[in-house]
Design an enzyme around this catalytic site. Structure first.
Site, PDB file in Angstrom:
ATOM      1  N   CYS A  73       2.197  11.537  11.508  1.00 46.33           N
ATOM      2  CA  CYS A  73       3.123  12.230  10.762  1.00 46.33           C
ATOM      3  C   CYS A  73       2.792  13.857  10.449  1.00 46.33           C
ATOM      4  CB  CYS A  73       3.444  11.602   9.544  1.00 46.33           C
ATOM      5  SG  CYS A  73       4.530  12.736   8.499  1.00 46.33           S
ATOM      6  N   CYS A  79       0.834  15.208   2.067  1.00 48.09           N
ATOM      7  CA  CYS A  79       1.825  14.255   1.375  1.00 48.09           C
ATOM      8  C   CYS A  79       0.765  13.245   0.833  1.00 48.09           C
ATOM      9  CB  CYS A  79       2.738  13.605   2.365  1.00 48.09           C
ATOM     10  SG  CYS A  79       3.368  12.242   1.657  1.00 48.09           S
ATOM     11  N   CYS A  82       0.577   8.767   2.503  1.00 48.67           N
ATOM     12  CA  CYS A  82      -0.367   8.272   3.420  1.00 48.67           C
ATOM     13  C   CYS A  82      -1.644   9.025   3.919  1.00 48.67           C
ATOM     14  CB  CYS A  82       0.386   8.262   4.891  1.00 48.67           C
ATOM     15  SG  CYS A  82       1.796   7.413   4.964  1.00 48.67           S
ATOM     16  N   CYS A 176       9.145  10.671   8.239  1.00 46.60           N
ATOM     17  CA  CYS A 176       8.428   9.648   7.258  1.00 46.60           C
ATOM     18  C   CYS A 176       8.433   8.241   7.931  1.00 46.60           C
ATOM     19  CB  CYS A 176       9.171   9.231   5.947  1.00 46.60           C
ATOM     20  SG  CYS A 176       8.165   8.516   4.724  1.00 46.60           S
ATOM     21  N   GLN A 300       7.749  -7.474  -4.209  1.00 46.51           N
ATOM     22  CA  GLN A 300       6.615  -6.875  -3.446  1.00 46.51           C
ATOM     23  C   GLN A 300       7.055  -5.957  -2.154  1.00 46.51           C
ATOM     24  OE1 GLN A 300       3.411  -7.317  -4.043  1.00 46.51           O
ATOM     25  NE2 GLN A 300       3.266  -9.040  -5.214  1.00 46.51           N
ATOM     26  N   TYR A 329       0.470 -13.067 -16.024  1.00 47.24           N
ATOM     27  CA  TYR A 329       1.282 -11.795 -15.647  1.00 47.24           C
ATOM     28  C   TYR A 329       1.957 -12.220 -14.414  1.00 47.24           C
ATOM     29  CZ  TYR A 329      -3.171 -10.205 -17.984  1.00 47.24           C
ATOM     30  OH  TYR A 329      -4.212 -10.046 -18.768  1.00 47.24           O
ATOM     31  N   GLU A 350       4.686 -13.498 -18.989  1.00 45.49           N
ATOM     32  CA  GLU A 350       4.682 -11.998 -18.738  1.00 45.49           C
ATOM     33  C   GLU A 350       5.284 -11.511 -19.964  1.00 45.49           C
ATOM     34  OE1 GLU A 350       5.361  -8.403 -17.166  1.00 45.49           O
ATOM     35  OE2 GLU A 350       4.513 -10.042 -15.823  1.00 45.49           O
ATOM     36  N   ASP A 399      -2.798 -12.581 -12.199  1.00 48.33           N
ATOM     37  CA  ASP A 399      -2.560 -11.489 -11.348  1.00 48.33           C
ATOM     38  C   ASP A 399      -2.240 -10.237 -12.283  1.00 48.33           C
ATOM     39  OD1 ASP A 399      -1.594  -9.579  -9.285  1.00 48.33           O
ATOM     40  OD2 ASP A 399       0.248 -10.713  -8.647  1.00 48.33           O
ATOM     41  N   CYS A 426      -4.796  -6.137  -7.664  1.00 45.40           N
ATOM     42  CA  CYS A 426      -4.620  -4.796  -6.979  1.00 45.40           C
ATOM     43  C   CYS A 426      -5.779  -3.476  -6.986  1.00 45.40           C
ATOM     44  CB  CYS A 426      -3.335  -4.322  -7.093  1.00 45.40           C
ATOM     45  SG  CYS A 426      -3.050  -3.844  -9.053  1.00 45.40           S
TER      46      CYS A 426
END
Length: 469
Positions: A73, A79, A82, A176, A300, A329, A350, A399, A426
């Site tokens: 790109c 940007c 990425c 993009c 997701q 979570y 949650e 999670d 994550c």
């Protein structure tokens, strides 16, 4: 060498560091340089002086690394979407896996050999099922324009992604490659149509204008395709015209929604919404389970990799008939449902109201009756009363958000002594911190990185824990 702020230096990049920055060493002092890769020799300017390290801005690649490639790109260097396009995907995965291993060793004080090779994505590009493009009356200037001696007007109908660190300026995208190609084509069409019809972009500073965001969602397992037009005002006639133009150009769109955000909040979620075409949602699947995805619902972002991640979690859980599973979570319940097969009961906990309601809805839509969802803060809700009501868990899935688990939750897990524990993360640094504390009660047998976001430095990881005998 003192390495003062503003100083220009030549650096050899020796490693990939956290958040995708290249790492150099000067007399033992760490210097982090975004946009570089191990093997690069660069010229950089020191922009931040910290006690134990420096941060620098890349000025020039003096000698490119053998790992460096030309980004796909044109916007890759400026940007924030990425940040690793200049690195071949196989190397990206290698660097990400090493990042997890480093966190496990350095923060978790555990054996790095428990970290397996990362599971890569089949699609390096066009893997996202959702893109949220912003619209602004101010565009981000190019390096050449910034260096120009002449005045450069930054006013425009800018449509794209926020310039890194700026809330008010948008990188006016010309391409993009994160979502399917039709996604950018729709953004480009909306931008052109608005300019042609004198539709004003939203001005963040003045709180004027009309168009604020274009959010696009597509299903991985079905042909459903959503366009969500977020506006500052409610103009039914204008939106009908835009809807008709979109459907004429892109007849594959299955639903169009108008979210009206007439507040100063920068969110793409409107104060109210109107369905302009179709049912107002799309349907996608994770494993055997179907999910209705409304414009502002969480799902997701990489469906194919989410399935791989969930498979790892389910394998680590080693579910048996009659198991009671707690899913901390739990979000909208996707993982809870994925785990529900052989379990006697799955209990999801949650904090977010709308997520709990979505989780209950998803369970009902899929005909899953052996799940329950509880709303509340994990450190407050995950109590003995809950265990007394639903039973002691044989398996526990956690999670947590990027910040990891609250210390009270970690302490509670150590007290509960659940036989099988699976930690989905994550953020491998906070996961390593939590695993260090859990290691006194649980043996951390294995950690499996899973790449959900190619072309970025982000990496998910799943840890397999077993109660010590």
């Amino acid at each position: 060498m003192a390495l003062k702020k503003g100083q220009e230096v030549e650096l050899d990049i020796i490693d990939a560091a956290f958040k995708g920055k290249g790492l150099a060493k000067v007399d033992g002092l760490a210097v982090f340089v975004p946009g570089t890769t191990p093997g690069d020799k660069v010229k950089a300017r020191i922009i931040k002086k910290k006690k134990k390290h420096r941060e620098a801005k890349l000025l020039e690649i003096l000698e490119p690394s053998p790992h460096r490639i030309e980004p796909k790109c044109r916007h890759a260097k400026v940007c924030g979407g990425c940040s690793w396009q200049h690195i071949p995907y196989a190397k990206q995965l290698e660097f990400k896996t090493q990042q997890v291993r480093d966190h496990i060793e350095r923060i978790g004080h555990l054996d790095g050999n428990i970290v397996k090779d990362g599971i890569g994505a089949d699609q390096e590009f066009y893997y996202r099922n959702k893109m949220e493009y912003s619209i602004s009356s101010r565009r981000w200037l190019t390096e050449e324009e910034i260096r120009s001696d002449e005045y450069v007007d930054d006013s425009a109908f800018a449509a794209g992604l926020h310039a890194p660190g700026r809330f008010d300026k948008i990188l006016n995208l010309k391409e993009c490659h994160l979502q399917v190609p039709e996604s950018f084509q729709i953004l480009d069409f909306v931008r052109s149509w608005c300019i042609e019809h004198d539709v004003e972009p939203y001005d963040t500073l003045e709180n004027t204008g009309f168009m604020r965001h274009v959010m696009i969602r597509n299903s991985h397992h079905t042909d459903d395709f959503m366009v969500n037009l977020v506006t500052y005002q409610d103009d039914q006639k204008l939106m009908e015209s835009m809807k008709d133009a979109l459907l004429e150009k892109f007849p594959f769109i299955t639903t169009i929604v108008n979210n009206v955000n007439d507040t100063k909040s920068p969110t793409a979620e409107g104060r109210y919404q109107k369905v302009l075409h179709g049912p107002g949602f799309i349907v996608d699947k994770i494993g055997a389970f179907s999910f209705k995805i409304h414009p502002n619902a969480f799902f997701q972002t990489n469906t194919a990799q989410a399935e791989k991640l969930y498979e790892v979690a389910r394998n680590y859980a080693a579910l048996e008939d009659g198991d009671i599973v707690y899913d901390l979570y739990c979000g909208v319940g996707t993982l809870s449902l994925f785990m529900s097969g052989p379990a006697k009961h799955v209990v999801g906990i949650e904090l977010v109201d709308v997520a709990v309601e979505n989780a209950k809805f998803n369970a009902k839509e899929n005909g899953v009756e052996n799940v329950s969802f509880i709303k509340g803060d994990m450190k407050d809700v995950f109590t003995q009363d809950v265990v007394d009501e639903y039973g002691a868990p044989n398996v526990l899935i956690t999670d947590p958000p990027r910040a990891g688990m609250h210390p009270d939750v970690v302490e509670r897990l150590c007290e509960l002594k659940v036989p099988r524990l699976v930690y989905v993360s994550c953020n491998s640094s906070t996961m390593a911190r939590d695993l260090k504390e859990l290691n006194s009660v649980y043996e951390i047998e294995e950690v499996q990185p899973v790449d959900m976001f190619p072309q970025t430095y982000h990496i998910e990881a799943v840890a397999k824990l077993r109660l010590r005998g």
